[in-house]
Design an enzyme around this catalytic site. Sequence first.
Site, mmCIF file in Angstrom:
data_model
loop_
_atom_site.group_PDB
_atom_site.id
_atom_site.type_symbol
_atom_site.label_atom_id
_atom_site.label_comp_id
_atom_site.label_asym_id
_atom_site.label_seq_id
_atom_site.Cartn_x
_atom_site.Cartn_y
_atom_site.Cartn_z
ATOM 1 N N ASP A 98 0.859 -1.181 0.000
ATOM 2 C CA ASP A 98 0.000 0.000 0.000
ATOM 3 C C ASP A 98 0.898 1.234 0.000
ATOM 4 O OD1 ASP A 98 -2.487 1.459 0.334
ATOM 5 O OD2 ASP A 98 -3.240 -0.327 1.347
ATOM 6 N N ASP A 199 -3.018 4.528 -2.635
ATOM 7 C CA ASP A 199 -4.106 5.046 -1.808
ATOM 8 C C ASP A 199 -4.574 6.424 -2.295
ATOM 9 O OD1 ASP A 199 -5.619 4.756 0.824
ATOM 10 O OD2 ASP A 199 -4.676 6.714 1.107
ATOM 11 N N GLU A 255 -6.473 3.544 -6.071
ATOM 12 C CA GLU A 255 -7.787 3.754 -5.458
ATOM 13 C C GLU A 255 -8.322 5.076 -5.988
ATOM 14 O OE1 GLU A 255 -9.929 3.997 -1.115
ATOM 15 O OE2 GLU A 255 -8.178 5.184 -1.542
ATOM 16 N N HIS A 324 -10.824 -3.243 3.224
ATOM 17 C CA HIS A 324 -10.794 -2.808 4.622
ATOM 18 C C HIS A 324 -11.713 -1.613 4.883
ATOM 19 C CE1 HIS A 324 -8.188 -0.211 2.429
ATOM 20 N NE2 HIS A 324 -8.182 0.649 3.427
ATOM 21 N N ASP A 325 -12.323 -1.064 3.832
ATOM 22 C CA ASP A 325 -13.257 0.060 4.000
ATOM 23 C C ASP A 325 -14.706 -0.335 3.695
ATOM 24 O OD1 ASP A 325 -11.114 1.861 4.435
ATOM 25 O OD2 ASP A 325 -10.927 2.250 2.282
HETATM 26 C C1 GLC Z 1 -8.267 5.208 1.455
HETATM 27 C C2 GLC Z 1 -8.092 4.055 2.399
HETATM 28 C C3 GLC Z 1 -8.782 4.387 3.667
HETATM 29 C C4 GLC Z 1 -8.162 5.640 4.238
HETATM 30 C C5 GLC Z 1 -8.169 6.772 3.224
HETATM 31 C C6 GLC Z 1 -7.261 7.882 3.645
HETATM 32 O O1 GLC Z 1 -9.595 5.420 1.141
HETATM 33 O O2 GLC Z 1 -8.559 2.875 1.818
HETATM 34 O O3 GLC Z 1 -8.736 3.332 4.588
HETATM 35 O O4 GLC Z 1 -8.855 6.029 5.358
HETATM 36 O O5 GLC Z 1 -7.697 6.359 1.977
HETATM 37 O O6 GLC Z 1 -5.931 7.492 3.534
#
Ligand code: GLC
Length: 547
Positions: A98, A199, A255, A324-325
């Site tokens: 990550d 991320d 992401e 994880h979200d």
């Molecule tokens: C992404 C991650 C999340 C995090 C956010 C800020 O969305 O998946 O878990 O809180 O970024 O870094």
Amino acid sequence: MDRDWFRHGTIYQIYPQSFCDDNGDGFGDIAGIIKKQDYLASLGIDAVWISPMYDSPYRDNGYDVRDYYALDSRFGTMEEFERMIEGFHKRGIKVIMDMVINHSSNECEWFKKAAASKDSPEHDMYIWRKGKDGLPPTNWEAIFSGSAWTYVPECDEWYLGTFSPYQPDFNWENENVRKTLFEMTEFWLKKGVDGFRMDAINFISKNTQFPDGPSDGAGLAPIRPFVQNGPKAHEWLGEFKKQVLDKYGAMTVGEADGTSAAQAIEYSKEMDMIFSFDHVALDNGENFTFNASADYIPKLKTVLAEWQTKLYKKAWNALFWENHDQPRIVTRLGDSHALREASAKALAVALFFLQGTPFIFQGQELGNVNTVFTRDEVRDIQGKNNFRLYVDTGIISEEKMLEYINYKSRDTVRAPMQWTDGENSGFGGTPWIKTNGRKDINVREQESREGSVLNFYRKLIAIRKNNGVIENGTFKLYNAEHESVFEYTRTLNGKTIYVICNISKHTVEYTPSVAIGGGNVLIRNYENSDFVSTHTLQPFEAIALTL
Ligand code: GLC
């Protein structure tokens, strides 16, 4: 090297603090991951994506990095990390790390220096603005609530934290920032990491006019339109690809929340694929409530079909139900009790025959369900904020908020992996977050049972390897408006795979949209299925045939 390995591969996400705790401190660790490498290899996966393990104050569970060159000591040492990579590689499994480079932690050395003085060389590594008559520079609302700006008296300026004040955004406009970050990523690539999950990567380029947005009742405006998919994103990611990624043949999955299929095609010039969230945002309601409407499944099918067809031959899909979200898909769309296993398998089939790279989040391969919390048990920054914002202000009752939290908050999936039905689910010491409590769902039990969800996932993962139709076939959706049946075909060079899933608790009479007589069963979740002859789908029945 097979640069395209991810097109026929499956990726497994490890949430390291909840995966396996070897030293018994209640926090997962690298030694725990090493212990489970044989298990991971037994799934047949091609790569693991490991959520952040960097040194971090954990305001956002590691997505707030304090030291990009160090691991959080609770995970273990660099030597163990290298041994872990070696262990994966020996088993033919790649390691995707990550990479959190839209923002750092506010405790990062760079930020501390940046905030100590306007004249420090680090100051311009972050985004600073003058306030407006003692108020923040804009009315943008941070993603985890409150103003996105925080005042620092030493500088008499405000810094931008798109997510929270604990996560100041890097100033990517500054060439030195890009250089510093790119250099850092090379440090990990040199350690043998095979790629990155980037991320919040579509947040790096901001609207540098810094206009106010249309404000809601509280005077704040949603930040996303001003900080997502900004004008320079492609230029900078292009630099990253050319200067770093290409040198190592590194794979990237970005992401990119709030990104259209057309934008995904643009990003595919710089990244191998992106995570989009259209298909898991369909039940989002106002004030963090949820709303699973009656036409949920038709909408879901339409979104999936849109991404399948628009990206075909132009970009590549990242396929996922959970991370994880995101909550457990069995809780969201399946059944947590009598039909749990059938529904977990049906939802797996629905996803695994689409074009793209499937991602499995730890525990999904067991058909796991959401963990249920009380207010005191909530750990996540977003969950905690929701209580402060909506419950403490009387907008939503605590009972209602708990309903939301337990349906789709981020904590629901972050409980320790369920290895056994023993103490702490076989994870290790007393965990940092509540254990799931469903003792009937665990690896040990499922290993020993041929028809388990775990063994079903193994079959699906195996089917995807070397299957040209799944990898490159065209996609066709049938009967988009049907309220529960997801029916599609994939076709390549005269060969067709037919997929049908009943995403409901009900028995459904359904006439297949194409002739399926004589098809061979690739996989099915009911051994006694007679759908081909009777056109009757049992609750959560799924079947894939080669025609
Ligand atoms: C992404 C991650 C999340 C995090 C956010 C800020 O969305 O998946 O878990 O809180 O970024 O870094």
